[in-house]
Design an enzyme around this catalytic site. Structure first.
Site, PDB file in Angstrom:
ATOM      1  N   CYS A 154       0.818  -1.221   0.000  1.00  0.00           N
ATOM      2  CA  CYS A 154       0.000   0.000   0.000  1.00  0.00           C
ATOM      3  C   CYS A 154       0.847   1.265   0.000  1.00  0.00           C
ATOM      4  O   CYS A 154       0.680   2.138  -0.842  1.00  0.00           O
ATOM      5  CB  CYS A 154      -0.960  -0.018   1.178  1.00  0.00           C
ATOM      6  SG  CYS A 154      -2.210  -1.301   0.980  1.00  0.00           S
ATOM      7  N   HIS A 155       1.783   1.377   0.950  1.00  0.00           N
ATOM      8  CA  HIS A 155       2.611   2.592   1.027  1.00  0.00           C
ATOM      9  C   HIS A 155       4.070   2.255   1.298  1.00  0.00           C
ATOM     10  O   HIS A 155       4.833   3.102   1.749  1.00  0.00           O
ATOM     11  CB  HIS A 155       2.069   3.551   2.093  1.00  0.00           C
ATOM     12  CG  HIS A 155       0.595   3.748   2.036  1.00  0.00           C
ATOM     13  ND1 HIS A 155      -0.292   2.997   2.776  1.00  0.00           N
ATOM     14  CD2 HIS A 155      -0.156   4.574   1.267  1.00  0.00           C
ATOM     15  CE1 HIS A 155      -1.535   3.368   2.489  1.00  0.00           C
ATOM     16  NE2 HIS A 155      -1.485   4.319   1.577  1.00  0.00           N
ATOM     17  N   GLY A 156       4.425   0.987   1.105  1.00  0.00           N
ATOM     18  CA  GLY A 156       5.843   0.621   1.137  1.00  0.00           C
ATOM     19  C   GLY A 156       6.472   0.346   2.495  1.00  0.00           C
ATOM     20  O   GLY A 156       7.692   0.431   2.626  1.00  0.00           O
TER      21      GLY A 156
END
Ligand code: FES
Length: 197
Positions: A154-156
């Site tokens: 999703c955001h690393g």
């Protein structure tokens, strides 16, 4: 006084009653109770412990077990993973010593588990709740020098094989370790530990 025999009788009754209750209590907390633990689907959804037989898992395998409506990742760590955790990459982690309250006391150690061979952690990213992907053997593409871990698409966010979060990612905390314990026959109980048994 005429009440003396009555008191004696009552005392005897209470002694007997206490002994019976004590006996039932002892049987109730004995190991067979745990062995035969078999909660209903409804009880499981409400948070009752769930069982998983880890003896059939091969090294490197990840199994998702549902507990309280959430996925719990159970991973049988390989020798390589254990060696990697032993070697450490501590300077790259936000909370290498598990100082945040994200695990029971018995999981405050370098593998965040009462049994080094198994990781038991919620498969829920501590940023916004996505499911991190298990990257077995090819995690080095994501973190140099570390071969195994979890990557949240999703955001690393990145986590190691003890569920510890790496620096410079949006997830603020390590993956949560639920209460768990291993029985003598190799059954893992999630949601229950020695303190409750
Ligand atoms: S939810 Fe995992 S990084 Fe945002």
């Amino acid at each position: 006084m005429s009440s003396a025999p009555e008191n004696n009788g009552r005392r005897r009754f209470l002694t007997l009653a206490t002994a019976v209750v004590g006996g039932v209590g002892t049987v109730g907390v004995a190991v067979p109770f745990i062995k035969s633990w078999n909660p209903s689907e409804k009880a499981k959804a409400a948070g009752a412990p769930v069982e998983h037989d880890v003896t059939k898992m091969v090294p490197g395998q990840l199994v998702r077990v549902k507990w309280r409506g959430k996925p719990v990742y159970v991973v049988r760590r390989t020798e390589e993973v254990l060696a990697e955790l032993e070697k450490g990459h501590l300077e790259q982690l936000k909370d290498p010593d598990s100082k945040e309250d994200q695990q029971p006391e018995y999981a405050v150690n370098s593998h965040r588990s009462p049994n080094p061979e198994f990781l038991v952690a919620l498969g829920v990213c501590t940023h916004l709740g996505c499911a991190p992907t298990y990257r077995a053997g090819d995690f080095e593409e994501i973190v140099e020098g570390v071969s195994n871990g979890f990557f949240c698409p999703c955001h690393g966010s990145k986590f190691d094989m003890a569920g510890r979060v790496f620096n410079n990612v949006p997830a603020p905390k390590n993956l949560q370790v639920p209460p768990h314990m291993f029985q003598a026959d190799g059954t893992l109980l999630i949601g229950l530990d020695e303190g409750d048994a």
